[in-house]
Design an enzyme around this catalytic site. Structure first.
Site, short mmCIF file in Angstrom:
data_model
loop_
_atom_site.label_atom_id
_atom_site.label_comp_id
_atom_site.label_asym_id
_atom_site.label_seq_id
_atom_site.Cartn_x
_atom_site.Cartn_y
_atom_site.Cartn_z
N PHE A 161 0.81 -1.23 0.00
CA PHE A 161 0.00 0.00 0.00
C PHE A 161 0.84 1.27 0.00
O PHE A 161 0.36 2.33 -0.36
CB PHE A 161 -0.93 0.01 1.24
CG PHE A 161 -0.22 0.46 2.50
CD1 PHE A 161 -0.08 1.81 2.79
CD2 PHE A 161 0.32 -0.46 3.39
CE1 PHE A 161 0.59 2.23 3.94
CE2 PHE A 161 0.98 -0.05 4.53
CZ PHE A 161 1.12 1.31 4.80
N LYS A 185 -1.26 -7.52 -9.26
CA LYS A 185 -2.23 -7.55 -8.15
C LYS A 185 -1.87 -6.39 -7.23
O LYS A 185 -0.99 -6.49 -6.38
CB LYS A 185 -2.11 -8.89 -7.40
CG LYS A 185 -3.34 -9.37 -6.70
CD LYS A 185 -3.83 -8.51 -5.56
CE LYS A 185 -2.97 -8.54 -4.35
NZ LYS A 185 -3.36 -7.47 -3.37
N GLU A 188 -4.87 -3.98 -2.08
CA GLU A 188 -6.33 -3.81 -1.98
C GLU A 188 -6.68 -2.58 -1.14
O GLU A 188 -7.83 -2.16 -1.10
CB GLU A 188 -6.97 -5.08 -1.41
CG GLU A 188 -6.67 -5.39 0.05
CD GLU A 188 -5.32 -6.07 0.28
OE1 GLU A 188 -4.36 -5.80 -0.49
OE2 GLU A 188 -5.21 -6.84 1.24
N SER A 238 5.25 -6.84 3.35
CA SER A 238 5.77 -7.14 4.69
C SER A 238 6.61 -8.42 4.68
O SER A 238 6.48 -9.25 3.78
CB SER A 238 4.60 -7.30 5.66
OG SER A 238 3.82 -8.40 5.25
N CYS A 293 9.46 1.95 3.25
CA CYS A 293 10.32 0.81 3.61
C CYS A 293 11.74 1.29 3.84
O CYS A 293 12.54 0.60 4.45
CB CYS A 293 10.29 -0.22 2.49
SG CYS A 293 10.92 0.44 0.96
N GLU A 393 9.19 -3.78 13.02
CA GLU A 393 9.02 -2.65 12.11
C GLU A 393 7.73 -1.93 12.54
O GLU A 393 6.65 -2.53 12.50
CB GLU A 393 8.89 -3.16 10.67
CG GLU A 393 8.76 -2.05 9.65
CD GLU A 393 8.56 -2.56 8.22
OE1 GLU A 393 7.84 -3.57 8.03
OE2 GLU A 393 9.10 -1.94 7.29
P1 NAD Z 1 1.51 -6.57 3.06
O1 NAD Z 1 2.52 -7.64 3.14
O2 NAD Z 1 0.41 -6.54 4.06
O3 NAD Z 1 0.79 -6.57 1.62
C1 NAD Z 1 1.55 -6.66 0.45
C2 NAD Z 1 0.73 -7.43 -0.60
O4 NAD Z 1 0.52 -8.75 -0.13
C3 NAD Z 1 -0.64 -6.82 -0.86
O5 NAD Z 1 -0.88 -6.81 -2.24
C4 NAD Z 1 -1.59 -7.74 -0.12
O6 NAD Z 1 -2.83 -7.87 -0.75
C5 NAD Z 1 -0.87 -9.08 -0.14
N1 NAD Z 1 -1.16 -9.89 1.05
C6 NAD Z 1 -1.53 -9.46 2.29
N2 NAD Z 1 -1.68 -10.50 3.12
C7 NAD Z 1 -1.38 -11.61 2.41
C8 NAD Z 1 -1.33 -13.01 2.74
N3 NAD Z 1 -1.61 -13.45 3.96
N4 NAD Z 1 -0.96 -13.88 1.77
C9 NAD Z 1 -0.66 -13.45 0.52
N5 NAD Z 1 -0.71 -12.13 0.17
C10 NAD Z 1 -1.06 -11.23 1.09
O7 NAD Z 1 2.32 -5.18 3.07
P2 NAD Z 1 1.75 -3.71 3.17
O8 NAD Z 1 1.27 -3.48 4.55
O9 NAD Z 1 0.85 -3.43 2.03
O10 NAD Z 1 3.09 -2.85 2.92
C11 NAD Z 1 3.96 -2.48 3.95
C12 NAD Z 1 5.14 -3.40 4.05
O11 NAD Z 1 5.82 -3.46 2.81
C13 NAD Z 1 6.19 -2.93 5.05
O12 NAD Z 1 6.66 -4.04 5.75
C14 NAD Z 1 7.29 -2.33 4.18
O13 NAD Z 1 8.57 -2.33 4.78
C15 NAD Z 1 7.23 -3.25 3.01
N6 NAD Z 1 7.81 -2.63 1.83
C16 NAD Z 1 9.04 -3.08 1.45
C17 NAD Z 1 9.67 -2.49 0.36
C18 NAD Z 1 11.02 -2.95 -0.08
O14 NAD Z 1 11.43 -2.59 -1.16
N7 NAD Z 1 11.73 -3.72 0.72
C19 NAD Z 1 9.03 -1.45 -0.33
C20 NAD Z 1 7.77 -1.04 0.09
C21 NAD Z 1 7.17 -1.64 1.19
#
Ligand code: NAD
Length: 509
Positions: A161, A185, A188, A238, A293, A393
């Site tokens: 997000f 994808k 959401e 994450s 991130c 985090e």
């Molecule tokens: P998230 O992991 O909750 O969601 C990421 C994606 O995974 C979304 O599209 C979501 O729909 C999907 N998802 C969520 N739960 C899932 C599950 N149980 N099984 C499969 N798919 C699932 O992350 P977020 O909260 O949207 O984003 C924040 C996180 O992203 C932070 O931890 C941040 O550090 C990380 N991030 C990392 C980078 C990087 O380059 N390392 C860049 C941006 C964000």
């Protein structure tokens, strides 16, 4: 509200469409989620959780399109990217406005989100040179060896997000310009700005089926990771989800890159430029409400720089918390009520575990936006490495501060932390900087730069607990990720070539 009224209200909110084979499709799912403005709680749209059949249809459309797209000339692919970059540039203010409404970050920062993605689209326009193979003449008598970099097939991208413009743009432009087709994808939580960019990609001439979009959560992601026709999966999000995606997709034979969570340290030496350093810490710690991130989330004050702490608090206090659309806002709301509740729980844990709450942003009030998910800048000192606020985090506007006596101790502390996304050193000593860049075990290092995200002709190189998979997004690495190297060893005979008879050894002569 009674059920009929609720249904009517729901109907009046626009729905986010799927993109399958060039058609915008209303999902037939029964499962929907609201896309909510985090400053006002206004419902902006409803996003579907695609059915299994819809995900399958998107992948099959991409597979069918691959048959022609893979042999579309490089110049034709590149010209679509050139048009796309012009359109993204032209529509940047509009996309940024959508982004601020659904994500919360300030308008200038939302433009930055689009711009950092646009830089990757610009990079994709260089595919002609990026996808070049290698050639060695006469590796044996009359034998040449050369490599082809061929597209691999249908690739999938799953995005978080916090950068709904930049991260989708890390993925699909480079994948498709290399000759692959793609199923995206988006998050959401805030898919609207991503969809605005996808519309621009179609307007630029991306052919039907080359770029497809499905929406949803775990079920859709798992389907992408396991479908037989998907060849590569790029994930950003994450650590918990990224680890799951990496394992599942790898087990199913896909190439996977998974960019995950972080705990980015900024190490401050007493010889650093005080004012510049404090500005950098406040900007990188609290900008985007700490939801980057690469945000600075831990400050390590070395030696006498610990005396700067009161000044850091003063800088943080001066930051303006407000809705992202309001002028002069420094810190917008966090993305959701759930995210706010989670951050408040972590702050509470910090207090309970004995850290000193130097600045408490929990009770911030924003006139006119009383329902917004706001948290003001928050600073903890006296933090120990076993505290919950250090080991997790936080992903909110919370800085934790530790103190050490020497640079060596600081390096040891950072290297002991499992994450390896980014780190900064603030100093005026070249010798200290050189030692730091050499000894620190973190993939992206900033020297007097708080958020060292590389420009797209380099690759994003987070490491250790922040990344799974060998190759990072954009730069040269992503061309390797999205192509298969084929090596050709060739000899041509003409009638004048001397016939040397049968060779039963492995050697080339
Ligand atoms: P998230 O992991 O909750 O969601 C990421 C994606 O995974 C979304 O599209 C979501 O729909 C999907 N998802 C969520 N739960 C899932 C599950 N149980 N099984 C499969 N798919 C699932 O992350 P977020 O909260 O949207 O984003 C924040 C996180 O992203 C932070 O931890 C941040 O550090 C990380 N991030 C990392 C980078 C990087 O380059 N390392 C860049 C941006 C964000």
């Amino acid at each position: 509200m009674n059920a009929t009224l609720a249904a009517a209200a729901a109907r009046s909110v626009k729905t986010v469409k799927l993109l399958i084979n060039g058609e915008w499709i209303e999902s037939s799912t029964t499962q929907w989620r609201d896309v909510v403005n985090p400053a006002t709680q206004e419902v902006l749209a409803r996003v579907p959780f695609s059915t299994a059949e819809e995900v399958d249809a998107a992948i099959r459309a991409a597979q069918a399109a691959f048959e022609t797209w893979k042999s579309t000339p490089i110049g034709a692919r590149m010209r679509i990217m050139l048009k796309f970059q012009a359109l993204v540039r032209e529509h940047m203010p509009r996309v940024a406005k959508i982004l601020t409404a659904e994500q919360g970050k300030t308008l200038p920062d939302a433009e930055g989100d689009v711009f950092r993605g646009l830089e990757v689209v610009e990079h994709a326009c260089s595919v002609g040179t990026l996808q070049l193979g290698e050639f060695a003449e006469n590796v044996a008598g009359g034998v040449d060896t050369y490599t082809l970099r061929q597209p691999i097939g249908v690739c999938a991208g799953i995005t978080p997000f916090n950068f709904p413009a930049m991260i989708p743009l890390w993925m699909f432009p480079m994948a498709i310009v290399c000759g692959n087709t793609f199923v995206l994808k988006p998050s959401e939580q805030d898919p609207l700005s991503t969809m605005a960019l996808v519309e621009l990609a179609l307007e630029a001439g991306v052919p039907k089926g080359v770029l497809n979009v499905v929406h949803g959560g775990k079920d859709v992601v798992d389907a992408l990771c396991t479908h037989e026709d998907i060849k590569a999966v790029s994930f950003v999000g994450s650590t918990a989800v990224g680890t799951h995606v990496y394992r599942l997709a790898s087990e199913h034979g896909k190439r996977v890159q998974s960019m995950m969570g972080a705990k980015n340290h900024a190490v401050v030496l007493p010889d650093a430029n005080r004012e510049q350093t404090l500005n950098a810490l406040a900007g990188a710690g609290f900008g985007a409400a700490g939801q980057r991130c690469m945000a600075t989330s831990v400050v390590v004050l070395v030696g006498s720089s610990k005396e700067w702490l009161p000044d850091l608090v003063t800088k943080a206090k001066a930051l303006k918390v407000n809705a992202g659309v309001e002028p002069k806002t420094d810190i917008g709301p966090v993305v959701s009520r759930a995210a706010k509740a989670r951050i408040l729980d972590l702050i509470e844990a910090g207090v309970k575990e004995g850290a000193t709450l130097l600045l408490d942003g929990r009770d911030v009030k924003v006139p006119g936006y009383e329902d917004g998910n706001f948290i003001g800048p928050t600073i903890f000192s006296d933090v120990k490495t076993d505290m919950t606020i250090y080991t997790n985090e936080i992903f909110g506007p919370v800085l934790v501060v530790l103190t050490v006596d020497t640079l060596d101790e600081a390096i040891k502390l950072v290297n002991k932390n499992p994450f390896g996304n980014g780190v900064g050193l603030f100093t005026q000593s070249g010798a200290a900087a050189r030692k730091f860049q050499s000894e620190i075990d973190v993939g992206q290092v900033g020297i007097n730069i708080p958020i060292p995200v590389p420009v797209p002709y380099f690759s994003f190189t987070g490491s250790r607990g922040s990344k799974l998979g060998d190759l990072g997004p954009y730069g040269k690495q992503v061309v390797q990720f999205y192509t298969q190297t084929k090596t050709v060893t060739a000899r041509w005979f003409d009638d004048a070539t001397i016939n040397e008879g049968v060779n039963t050894t492995i050697s080339l002569k």
